[in-house]
Motif scaffolding. Structure first.
Motif, PDB file in Angstrom:
ATOM      1  N   THR A  76     -26.913 -18.415  -0.355  1.00  0.00           N
ATOM      2  CA  THR A  76     -26.498 -17.288  -1.203  1.00  0.00           C
ATOM      3  C   THR A  76     -25.950 -16.131  -0.371  1.00  0.00           C
ATOM      4  O   THR A  76     -26.019 -16.137   0.858  1.00  0.00           O
ATOM      5  N   GLY A  77     -25.468 -15.094  -1.093  1.00  0.00           N
ATOM      6  CA  GLY A  77     -25.079 -13.836  -0.460  1.00  0.00           C
ATOM      7  C   GLY A  77     -23.667 -13.794   0.071  1.00  0.00           C
ATOM      8  O   GLY A  77     -23.365 -12.995   0.959  1.00  0.00           O
ATOM      9  N   PHE A  78     -22.755 -14.579  -0.490  1.00  0.00           N
ATOM     10  CA  PHE A  78     -21.382 -14.625   0.014  1.00  0.00           C
ATOM     11  C   PHE A  78     -20.493 -13.633  -0.733  1.00  0.00           C
ATOM     12  O   PHE A  78     -20.474 -13.594  -1.949  1.00  0.00           O
ATOM     13  N   ARG A  79     -19.734 -12.851   0.041  1.00  0.00           N
ATOM     14  CA  ARG A  79     -18.780 -11.912  -0.530  1.00  0.00           C
ATOM     15  C   ARG A  79     -17.384 -12.498  -0.407  1.00  0.00           C
ATOM     16  O   ARG A  79     -16.777 -12.445   0.633  1.00  0.00           O
ATOM     17  N   PHE A 115     -29.219 -16.710   3.590  1.00  0.00           N
ATOM     18  CA  PHE A 115     -28.716 -15.561   2.845  1.00  0.00           C
ATOM     19  C   PHE A 115     -27.725 -14.824   3.743  1.00  0.00           C
ATOM     20  O   PHE A 115     -28.059 -14.443   4.862  1.00  0.00           O
ATOM     21  N   TYR A 116     -26.501 -14.603   3.242  1.00  0.00           N
ATOM     22  CA  TYR A 116     -25.411 -14.122   4.077  1.00  0.00           C
ATOM     23  C   TYR A 116     -24.925 -12.721   3.737  1.00  0.00           C
ATOM     24  O   TYR A 116     -23.780 -12.385   3.977  1.00  0.00           O
ATOM     25  N   GLY A 117     -25.841 -11.895   3.221  1.00  0.00           N
ATOM     26  CA  GLY A 117     -25.672 -10.467   3.228  1.00  0.00           C
ATOM     27  C   GLY A 117     -25.346  -9.714   1.964  1.00  0.00           C
ATOM     28  O   GLY A 117     -25.714  -8.557   1.842  1.00  0.00           O
ATOM     29  N   LEU A 118     -24.633 -10.277   1.006  1.00  0.00           N
ATOM     30  CA  LEU A 118     -24.266  -9.512  -0.174  1.00  0.00           C
ATOM     31  C   LEU A 118     -25.443  -9.494  -1.141  1.00  0.00           C
ATOM     32  O   LEU A 118     -25.768 -10.504  -1.768  1.00  0.00           O
ATOM     33  N   MET A 119     -26.090  -8.337  -1.273  1.00  0.00           N
ATOM     34  CA  MET A 119     -27.291  -8.228  -2.107  1.00  0.00           C
ATOM     35  C   MET A 119     -27.011  -8.602  -3.563  1.00  0.00           C
ATOM     36  O   MET A 119     -27.845  -9.200  -4.219  1.00  0.00           O
ATOM     37  N   ASP A 120     -25.811  -8.270  -4.076  1.00  0.00           N
ATOM     38  CA  ASP A 120     -25.467  -8.624  -5.458  1.00  0.00           C
ATOM     39  C   ASP A 120     -25.504 -10.128  -5.689  1.00  0.00           C
ATOM     40  O   ASP A 120     -25.637 -10.582  -6.821  1.00  0.00           O
ATOM     41  N   ALA A 121     -25.339 -10.909  -4.624  1.00  0.00           N
ATOM     42  CA  ALA A 121     -25.318 -12.373  -4.730  1.00  0.00           C
ATOM     43  C   ALA A 121     -26.546 -13.015  -4.087  1.00  0.00           C
ATOM     44  O   ALA A 121     -26.527 -14.193  -3.747  1.00  0.00           O
ATOM     45  N   ALA A 122     -27.623 -12.246  -3.937  1.00  0.00           N
ATOM     46  CA  ALA A 122     -28.838 -12.780  -3.315  1.00  0.00           C
ATOM     47  C   ALA A 122     -29.567 -13.748  -4.229  1.00  0.00           C
ATOM     48  O   ALA A 122     -30.142 -14.731  -3.769  1.00  0.00           O
ATOM     49  N   HIS A 123     -29.589 -13.459  -5.524  1.00  0.00           N
ATOM     50  CA  HIS A 123     -30.287 -14.286  -6.513  1.00  0.00           C
ATOM     51  C   HIS A 123     -31.773 -14.441  -6.171  1.00  0.00           C
ATOM     52  O   HIS A 123     -32.394 -15.438  -6.514  1.00  0.00           O
ATOM     53  N   ASP A 124     -32.314 -13.442  -5.463  1.00  0.00           N
ATOM     54  CA  ASP A 124     -33.719 -13.458  -5.064  1.00  0.00           C
ATOM     55  C   ASP A 124     -34.130 -12.012  -4.791  1.00  0.00           C
ATOM     56  O   ASP A 124     -33.625 -11.398  -3.850  1.00  0.00           O
ATOM     57  N   ASP A 125     -35.026 -11.477  -5.597  1.00  0.00           N
ATOM     58  CA  ASP A 125     -35.448 -10.091  -5.444  1.00  0.00           C
ATOM     59  C   ASP A 125     -36.257  -9.838  -4.178  1.00  0.00           C
ATOM     60  O   ASP A 125     -36.439  -8.702  -3.765  1.00  0.00           O
ATOM     61  N   GLU A 126     -36.749 -10.898  -3.561  1.00  0.00           N
ATOM     62  CA  GLU A 126     -37.598 -10.764  -2.372  1.00  0.00           C
ATOM     63  C   GLU A 126     -36.801 -10.660  -1.074  1.00  0.00           C
ATOM     64  O   GLU A 126     -37.332 -10.241  -0.061  1.00  0.00           O
ATOM     65  N   VAL A 127     -35.542 -11.073  -1.068  1.00  0.00           N
ATOM     66  CA  VAL A 127     -34.767 -11.103   0.167  1.00  0.00           C
ATOM     67  C   VAL A 127     -34.437  -9.683   0.625  1.00  0.00           C
ATOM     68  O   VAL A 127     -34.091  -8.828  -0.181  1.00  0.00           O
TER      69      VAL A 127
END
Length: 171
Positions: A76-79, A115-127
């Motif tokens: 996850t986390g791709f911009r 997880f590659y950095g974009l919080m909007d695309a984390a799909h996990d509140d814990e990351v």
């Protein structure tokens, strides 16, 4: 993903079969699927850009070799990641685009559940912490990552090495 089938071997598709379409594509701006690749075990991978509000937005998806079931979120986390490549051994590499939180182009050796950095695309509140890239490239070097590729055995000293290509600077 549509499988084109040529039943009578005349070079034209006779059947268009839905191989797999089990992920979210709402049609938002910059919401596109890109870089269909296959690993040595036969799994398919694609990047799902944009639509971060959907369960698969900003992710790297994995699809069963036979197209069975839902596409699974692999990382996850791709911009707006426009580039991906897979080594002969199955190592996935991606090249993320600069912008918003990301000041430069990044080249990543990706891992499952990374997880590659974009919080909007984390799909996990814990990351809270993103995976560090293999390298950050200044905009002067590359402002839009192209596909990472592993070169073949006939490239002399570069044989088997990872090369980063560029859409932005076309180097």
């Amino acid at each position: 993903i549509t499988q084109l089938i040529d039943h009578d071997a005349d070079g034209e598709a006779d059947e268009y079969r839905n191989f797999n379409n089990r992920w979210h594509t709402p049609g938002d701006a910059h919401c596109y699927d890109i870089n269909l690749e296959r690993d040595p075990d036969g799994h398919w991978y694609l990047l799902k850009n944009g639509a971060w509000h959907t369960p698969t937005g900003g992710t790297l998806l994995q699809i069963d070799p036979e197209g069975e079931g839902d596409a699974r979120v692999w990382a996850t986390g791709f911009r707006h990641c426009n580039s991906m490549g897979i080594s002969p051994e199955g190592q996935l590499a991606t090249g993320g685009q600069q912008g918003t939180w990301q000041p430069a182009t990044r080249l990543d050796l990706t891992r499952r559940d990374g997880f590659y950095g974009l919080m909007d695309a984390a799909h996990d509140d814990e990351v809270e912490v993103y995976d560090l890239p293999l390298v950050w490239m200044p905009l002067e070097c590359d402002n839009s990552a192209g596909d990472p590729v592993w070169v073949g055995d006939d490239w002399g000293p570069l044989s088997g090495e990872l090369l980063h290509l560029s859409w932005g600077q076309c180097w």
